[in-house]
Write a protein that holds these residues in place. Structure first.
Motif, PDB file in Angstrom:
ATOM      1  N   VAL A  21      58.496  -3.931  58.662  1.00 52.77           N
ATOM      2  CA  VAL A  21      59.489  -3.414  59.604  1.00 52.77           C
ATOM      3  C   VAL A  21      59.752  -1.937  59.307  1.00 52.77           C
ATOM      4  O   VAL A  21      59.919  -1.131  60.222  1.00 52.77           O
ATOM      5  N   ALA A  22      59.750  -1.566  58.030  1.00 52.84           N
ATOM      6  CA  ALA A  22      59.970  -0.164  57.658  1.00 52.84           C
ATOM      7  C   ALA A  22      58.869   0.729  58.234  1.00 52.84           C
ATOM      8  O   ALA A  22      59.137   1.842  58.698  1.00 52.84           O
ATOM      9  N   LYS A  25      59.606   1.142  61.943  1.00 53.25           N
ATOM     10  CA  LYS A  25      60.718   2.076  62.161  1.00 53.25           C
ATOM     11  C   LYS A  25      60.276   3.520  61.974  1.00 53.25           C
ATOM     12  O   LYS A  25      60.638   4.392  62.766  1.00 53.25           O
ATOM     13  N   ASP A  29      60.246   6.468  64.874  1.00 54.20           N
ATOM     14  CA  ASP A  29      60.867   7.789  64.710  1.00 54.20           C
ATOM     15  C   ASP A  29      59.866   8.894  65.056  1.00 54.20           C
ATOM     16  O   ASP A  29      60.201   9.857  65.745  1.00 54.20           O
TER      17      ASP A  29
END
Length: 59
Positions: A21-22, A25, A29
């Motif tokens: 998930v990181a 994300k 961005d």
């Protein structure tokens, strides 16, 4: 907003694989920065959205 999410899915989400998930994300961005700062639009006289707004503020 529907147009943005459609482009996000077709240009980024469906073309990548994410290990976490990181990672997703961080990639989002980066895509949002590209979408606002680097992506040119012919409707905006060949400028990015940020460049177009900056031009409108100055001129």
């Amino acid at each position: 907003m529907e147009s943005f999410f459609g482009m996000l899915k077709s240009e980024y989400f469906h073309r990548e694989r994410f290990a976490s998930v990181a990672e997703l994300k961080a990639g989002l961005d980066g895509y949002i920065h590209y979408y606002n700062h680097d992506r040119i639009k012919m409707k905006l006289n060949g400028l990015s959205p940020v460049a177009y707004r900056t031009q409108a503020e100055i001129g």
